[in-house]
Design a protein around this motif. Structure first.
Motif, mmCIF file in Angstrom:
data_model
loop_
_atom_site.group_PDB
_atom_site.id
_atom_site.type_symbol
_atom_site.label_atom_id
_atom_site.label_comp_id
_atom_site.label_asym_id
_atom_site.label_seq_id
_atom_site.Cartn_x
_atom_site.Cartn_y
_atom_site.Cartn_z
ATOM 1 N N GLU A 120 -1.406 25.909 -0.070
ATOM 2 C CA GLU A 120 -2.611 26.028 0.725
ATOM 3 C C GLU A 120 -3.736 25.818 -0.102
ATOM 4 O O GLU A 120 -4.576 25.166 0.184
ATOM 5 C CB GLU A 120 -2.700 27.497 1.549
ATOM 6 N N ALA A 124 -6.412 22.522 -0.542
ATOM 7 C CA ALA A 124 -7.764 22.768 -0.333
ATOM 8 C C ALA A 124 -8.468 22.307 -1.468
ATOM 9 O O ALA A 124 -9.871 21.818 -1.233
ATOM 10 C CB ALA A 124 -8.256 24.221 0.027
ATOM 11 N N ASP A 197 -16.857 22.896 4.547
ATOM 12 C CA ASP A 197 -16.140 22.647 5.603
ATOM 13 C C ASP A 197 -15.228 24.119 5.605
ATOM 14 O O ASP A 197 -14.921 24.633 4.785
ATOM 15 C CB ASP A 197 -15.393 21.466 5.605
ATOM 16 N N GLU A 198 -14.996 23.988 7.119
ATOM 17 C CA GLU A 198 -13.973 25.300 7.556
ATOM 18 C C GLU A 198 -13.159 24.921 8.317
ATOM 19 O O GLU A 198 -13.261 24.099 9.357
ATOM 20 C CB GLU A 198 -15.059 26.325 7.973
ATOM 21 N N ASP A 199 -11.777 25.417 8.537
ATOM 22 C CA ASP A 199 -10.723 25.320 9.252
ATOM 23 C C ASP A 199 -10.517 26.951 10.061
ATOM 24 O O ASP A 199 -10.475 27.558 8.910
ATOM 25 C CB ASP A 199 -9.381 24.863 8.745
ATOM 26 N N VAL A 200 -10.748 27.144 11.105
ATOM 27 C CA VAL A 200 -10.442 28.275 11.671
ATOM 28 C C VAL A 200 -9.170 28.549 12.651
ATOM 29 O O VAL A 200 -8.777 27.480 13.622
ATOM 30 C CB VAL A 200 -11.659 28.644 12.625
ATOM 31 N N THR A 201 -8.200 29.400 12.228
ATOM 32 C CA THR A 201 -7.254 29.710 13.368
ATOM 33 C C THR A 201 -7.091 31.037 13.714
ATOM 34 O O THR A 201 -7.810 32.118 13.006
ATOM 35 C CB THR A 201 -5.932 29.508 12.443
ATOM 36 N N HIS A 223 -8.526 33.641 10.909
ATOM 37 C CA HIS A 223 -8.384 33.245 9.512
ATOM 38 C C HIS A 223 -9.214 31.969 9.202
ATOM 39 O O HIS A 223 -8.865 31.018 10.134
ATOM 40 C CB HIS A 223 -6.785 32.822 9.369
ATOM 41 N N ILE A 224 -10.117 32.003 8.532
ATOM 42 C CA ILE A 224 -11.094 30.938 7.967
ATOM 43 C C ILE A 224 -10.664 30.249 6.655
ATOM 44 O O ILE A 224 -10.743 31.169 5.605
ATOM 45 C CB ILE A 224 -12.379 31.366 7.924
ATOM 46 N N THR A 225 -10.380 29.159 6.553
ATOM 47 C CA THR A 225 -10.298 28.424 5.215
ATOM 48 C C THR A 225 -11.644 27.734 5.034
ATOM 49 O O THR A 225 -11.955 26.939 5.689
ATOM 50 C CB THR A 225 -9.244 27.182 5.095
ATOM 51 N N HIS A 226 -12.537 28.518 4.131
ATOM 52 C CA HIS A 226 -13.816 27.732 3.886
ATOM 53 C C HIS A 226 -13.836 27.094 2.386
ATOM 54 O O HIS A 226 -13.504 27.822 1.119
ATOM 55 C CB HIS A 226 -14.654 29.138 3.733
ATOM 56 N N TYR A 252 -21.431 28.532 15.638
ATOM 57 C CA TYR A 252 -21.532 27.069 14.968
ATOM 58 C C TYR A 252 -22.697 26.342 15.793
ATOM 59 O O TYR A 252 -22.687 26.211 16.893
ATOM 60 C CB TYR A 252 -20.201 26.362 14.676
#
Length: 268
Positions: A120, A124, A197-201, A223-226, A252
């Motif tokens: 992961e 990223a 950029d971010e992905d949020v789950t 869970h945020i991948t920033h 946002y």
């Protein structure tokens, strides 16, 4: 077209809704104890099993918390708004978000170390799995309640170039300073973030996360991948945030794209 028939809401869900309405209306205020299960069962004319199932729903939703030997209490920590745009425009935004609600935020750095990039993290950062990275693990609190786990990963060469592996830089990473201080250090060496950029789950917390965040079994987390990128669009940091869903609201805002900014053709 056949009409849809819905089953009536179960009794324990109706009671959970009633208790939730009482909490929202201030009938039960923050840190108030709920009536005992026998008291609620007698008031509402149902069994203790039904009351227990209703309260379990409130526990999972984060509205109440059981204190062993003392009963069930309404949670005291209000929902915190995380403004994505403001969060990375102000170096102390995370602290100010809490203080605006009358909370006392603090952070503790639990580990800074050299590790191999996971699948992961490597994806990223645009590096190979197993490449060396610097990781900074932090746990954040509001009024001593855990509110967030934040694991930040930097490519080894970026951390080295920014002087973060030198004594002064390591001291910064091991402090309770937020991302803003690290970004300022990166900017001094030409790697300042220019885009994010971010992905949020949303998912159920793992056992380790539940222990660290003091969560009930089955409670969900955000869970945020920033990812922070420099002016050359290279990823200079990826931060993985795990946050109790009942404690956070994500905000946002963005401008509308013009037609020629879309990757696909607009249909008439």
């Amino acid at each position: 077209m056949a009409e849809q028939v819905f089953a009536p809401k179960s009794q324990y869900r109706q009671i959970a809704d009633l208790l939730r309405e009482r909490i929202d209306a201030g009938f039960y205020e923050p840190d108030d104890p709920l009536p005992s299960e026998p008291e609620l069962a007698a008031e509402l004319g149902v069994s203790r099993v039904t009351i227990n199932k209703a309260i379990s729903l409130l526990r999972i939703s984060g509205l109440v918390r059981v204190r062993r030997g003392a009963g069930t209490y309404v949670r005291t920590t209000p929902r915190i708004t995380r403004d994505a745009r403001y969060r990375y425009a102000h170096p102390r935004a995370a602290e100010l978000e809490g203080r605006a609600l009358g909370l006392s935020p603090r952070a503790e750095c639990t580990e800074v170390s050299k590790v191999e990039a996971t699948t992961e993290v490597a994806a990223a950062l645009g590096i190979d799995e197993g490449d060396p990275v610097v990781v900074r693990h932090r746990r954040l609190f509001a009024d001593d309640e855990p509110t967030r786990l934040a694991d930040a990963y930097l490519p080894w060469d970026i951390a080295e170039d920014a002087g973060l592996l030198e004594p002064e830089g390591t001291e910064l990473l091991e402090s309770d300073a937020g991302s803003g201080a690290v970004y300022a250090r990166l900017a001094e060496r030409g790697h300042g973030p220019a885009r994010f950029d971010e992905d949020v789950t949303v998912r159920v917390a793992s056992d380790a996360e539940a222990r660290a965040l003091d969560l009930e079994d089955g409670q969900p987390v955000i869970h945020i991948t920033h990812v922070a990128r420099d002016a050359d669009d290279r990823a200079v940091e990826v931060a993985l945030h795990v946050m109790p869903a009942h404690l956070w609201r994500l905000h946002y805002d963005w401008s509308a794209l013009v037609d020629d900014e879309y990757d696909i053709e607009n249909e008439d």
